[in-house]
Structure formats: structure tokens, C-alpha cells
Design a protein around this motif. Structure first.
Motif, PDB file in Angstrom:
ATOM      1  N   MET A 230       0.826  -1.210   0.000  1.00 22.41           N
ATOM      2  CA  MET A 230       0.000   0.000   0.000  1.00 22.41           C
ATOM      3  C   MET A 230       0.860   1.260   0.000  1.00 22.41           C
ATOM      4  N   ASP A 231       2.019   1.202   0.640  1.00 23.63           N
ATOM      5  CA  ASP A 231       2.910   2.362   0.689  1.00 23.63           C
ATOM      6  C   ASP A 231       3.680   2.579  -0.603  1.00 23.63           C
ATOM      7  N   LYS A 232       4.032   1.498  -1.317  1.00 25.24           N
ATOM      8  CA  LYS A 232       4.913   1.620  -2.478  1.00 25.24           C
ATOM      9  C   LYS A 232       4.245   1.316  -3.810  1.00 25.24           C
ATOM     10  N   ASP A 233       3.699   0.105  -3.968  1.00 22.49           N
ATOM     11  CA  ASP A 233       3.302  -0.403  -5.272  1.00 22.49           C
ATOM     12  C   ASP A 233       1.816  -0.287  -5.596  1.00 22.49           C
ATOM     13  N   CYS A 234       1.002   0.175  -4.677  1.00 20.05           N
ATOM     14  CA  CYS A 234      -0.447   0.168  -4.874  1.00 20.05           C
ATOM     15  C   CYS A 234      -0.851   1.131  -5.987  1.00 20.05           C
ATOM     16  N   LYS A 235      -1.679   0.626  -6.893  1.00 19.83           N
ATOM     17  CA  LYS A 235      -2.152   1.427  -8.017  1.00 19.83           C
ATOM     18  C   LYS A 235      -3.603   1.848  -7.799  1.00 19.83           C
ATOM     19  N   TYR A 236      -3.929   2.197  -6.574  1.00 20.04           N
ATOM     20  CA  TYR A 236      -5.287   2.607  -6.220  1.00 20.04           C
ATOM     21  C   TYR A 236      -5.593   3.968  -6.830  1.00 20.04           C
ATOM     22  N   ASN A 237      -6.742   4.049  -7.482  1.00 19.75           N
ATOM     23  CA  ASN A 237      -7.181   5.299  -8.081  1.00 19.75           C
ATOM     24  C   ASN A 237      -8.576   5.589  -7.554  1.00 19.75           C
ATOM     25  N   PRO A 238      -8.726   6.627  -6.706  1.00 17.24           N
ATOM     26  CA  PRO A 238     -10.043   6.902  -6.130  1.00 17.24           C
ATOM     27  C   PRO A 238     -11.094   7.245  -7.186  1.00 17.24           C
ATOM     28  N   ALA A 239     -10.678   7.735  -8.351  1.00 19.77           N
ATOM     29  CA  ALA A 239     -11.634   8.076  -9.400  1.00 19.77           C
ATOM     30  C   ALA A 239     -12.302   6.828  -9.972  1.00 19.77           C
ATOM     31  N   GLN A 240     -11.601   5.703  -9.971  1.00 13.62           N
ATOM     32  CA  GLN A 240     -12.177   4.471 -10.493  1.00 13.62           C
ATOM     33  C   GLN A 240     -13.112   3.812  -9.490  1.00 13.62           C
ATOM     34  N   GLN A 241     -13.051   4.220  -8.254  1.00 13.92           N
ATOM     35  CA  GLN A 241     -13.861   3.602  -7.208  1.00 13.92           C
ATOM     36  C   GLN A 241     -15.354   3.785  -7.478  1.00 13.92           C
ATOM     37  N   LYS A 242     -15.731   4.935  -7.980  1.00 14.75           N
ATOM     38  CA  LYS A 242     -17.145   5.244  -8.161  1.00 14.75           C
ATOM     39  C   LYS A 242     -17.549   5.185  -9.620  1.00 14.75           C
ATOM     40  N   GLN A 243     -17.208   4.153 -10.330  1.00 12.29           N
ATOM     41  CA  GLN A 243     -17.667   4.021 -11.705  1.00 12.29           C
ATOM     42  C   GLN A 243     -19.139   3.660 -11.680  1.00 12.29           C
ATOM     43  N   ARG A 244     -19.906   4.411 -12.412  1.00 17.41           N
ATOM     44  CA  ARG A 244     -21.340   4.184 -12.421  1.00 17.41           C
ATOM     45  C   ARG A 244     -21.708   3.220 -13.524  1.00 17.41           C
ATOM     46  N   ILE A 245     -22.659   2.379 -13.230  1.00 15.51           N
ATOM     47  CA  ILE A 245     -23.097   1.379 -14.197  1.00 15.51           C
ATOM     48  C   ILE A 245     -24.269   1.911 -15.008  1.00 15.51           C
ATOM     49  N   PHE A 246     -25.229   2.525 -14.347  1.00 14.21           N
ATOM     50  CA  PHE A 246     -26.424   3.018 -15.017  1.00 14.21           C
ATOM     51  C   PHE A 246     -26.182   4.458 -15.480  1.00 14.21           C
ATOM     52  N   THR A 247     -25.642   4.613 -16.689  1.00 13.84           N
ATOM     53  CA  THR A 247     -25.269   5.939 -17.184  1.00 13.84           C
ATOM     54  C   THR A 247     -26.098   6.407 -18.369  1.00 13.84           C
ATOM     55  N   ASN A 248     -26.926   5.551 -18.960  1.00 14.62           N
ATOM     56  CA  ASN A 248     -27.679   5.915 -20.152  1.00 14.62           C
ATOM     57  C   ASN A 248     -29.043   6.470 -19.760  1.00 14.62           C
ATOM     58  N   LYS A 249     -29.148   7.808 -19.752  1.00 11.77           N
ATOM     59  CA  LYS A 249     -30.357   8.493 -19.313  1.00 11.77           C
ATOM     60  C   LYS A 249     -31.421   8.478 -20.406  1.00 11.77           C
ATOM     61  N   CYS A 250     -32.655   8.307 -19.981  1.00 14.55           N
ATOM     62  CA  CYS A 250     -33.793   8.306 -20.907  1.00 14.55           C
ATOM     63  C   CYS A 250     -34.045   9.735 -21.387  1.00 14.55           C
ATOM     64  N   LEU A 251     -34.282   9.899 -22.714  1.00 15.27           N
ATOM     65  CA  LEU A 251     -34.504  11.219 -23.307  1.00 15.27           C
ATOM     66  C   LEU A 251     -35.966  11.651 -23.278  1.00 15.27           C
ATOM     67  N   LYS A 252     -36.859  10.837 -22.790  1.00 18.01           N
ATOM     68  CA  LYS A 252     -38.276  11.213 -22.688  1.00 18.01           C
ATOM     69  C   LYS A 252     -38.403  12.319 -21.648  1.00 18.01           C
TER      70      LYS A 252
END
Length: 144
Positions: free
Chosen positions: A80-102
Motif C-alpha cells: 500500500m505504501d509503495k506499489d499500490c495502483k489505487y485510483n479513487p476516481a475508479q472507485q465510483k464508476q457508475r453502471i447506469f449511465t444511459n439516461k432516458c430522453l423522454k
């Protein structure tokens, strides 16, 4: 009738039971009764030497290889101190992203549902041309 040399006392301080079928711990090499043979039951300080589980980094979900004799917590901490490739931006990837246009509909879908006539993206409820007042094609649409 006594069987000399076959009985031994449990090494657990709170037990000290005389056992005729003693079991030897493969990590600390001490003798225990059947109630204290598990590592947790006798609080074995050498259990980490026999632990074959592969720890996973809690941040990046990567398995961390631990060599025999190393303490897993220390190895994961060093990762965790050296080699971790943690990216907080990837933590909250949304699955339901296609909004209805109605107009007025706030639903989002996991996959795009595109109308063949107008090319708009809609939810499952409004996917048919009659459900979203489609103005894409001048062909009449059936109600079937």
C-alpha cells in the motif's frame, strides 16, 4: 494398566489435560489435546508460517504474494505504501449511465436502448416509438 510414555499433558496453560492421544502443532511444535490443536484455540504465535492464504490489497483488490515466514499484514502495508495502483476516481464508476430522453423521465439504464426511428436513447419503459412520442420517421407506427 499403565502405558508409560504414551500420555502427555496439553501445553495450553488453562487446560493441562492428560491426553493419551496427544496432537503436535505443525507450526509451533508443541503438544495439545483435541480441544486446543487448532491455531486459534491455543493462540499459536507461529501460525503465520503455515497460513497459505493470499491476502488481497483492500484498496486496489490485487492479490499480494507473501513468502513463507512473512507476516501478511506487513507485506500488504508495504504494498500500500509503495506499489499500490489505487485510483479513487475508479472507485465510483457508475453502471447506469444511459439516461432516458423522454421529457420528465429520470430513469437510467445500464445499456443503450436506441430507437430505430429517431435514434434517441430511452429507458425500457419508453423504448417503443409510441411510448416516447417519436418524431423520427413519417411512417405510421402500429400499436401492435
Amino acid at each position: 494398566m499403565e502405558l508409560p510414555g504414551l500420555d502427555q499433558r496439553c501445553a495450553e496453560r488453562s487446560c493441562r489435560r492428560l491426553d493419551f492421544l496427544p496432537l503436535k502443532c505443525d507450526a509451533c511444535e508443541e503438544v495439545f489435546c483435541k480441544y486446543h490443536i487448532r491455531y486459534d484455540d491455543h493462540k499459536c504465535g507461529s501460525a503465520y508460517k503455515k497460513n497459505v492464504q493470499v491476502p488481497v490489497c483492500p484498496l486496489c483488490n490485487t492479490p499480494i504474494p507473501v513468502q513463507k515466514g512473512e507476516i501478511p499484514d506487513v507485506v500488504v502495508g508495504a504494498h500500500m505504501d509503495k506499489d499500490c495502483k489505487y485510483n479513487p476516481a475508479q472507485q465510483k464508476q457508475r453502471i447506469f449511465t444511459n439516461k432516458c430522453l423522454k421529457p420528465g423521465c429520470k430513469r437510467k439504464e445500464m445499456m443503450k436502448v436506441v430507437c430505430e426511428q429517431c435514434g434517441g436513447n430511452f429507458c425500457i419503459k419508453h423504448r417503443h416509438p409510441l411510448d416516447h412520442d417519436c418524431k423520427g420517421s413519417s411512417r405510421p407506427t402500429s400499436k401492435a
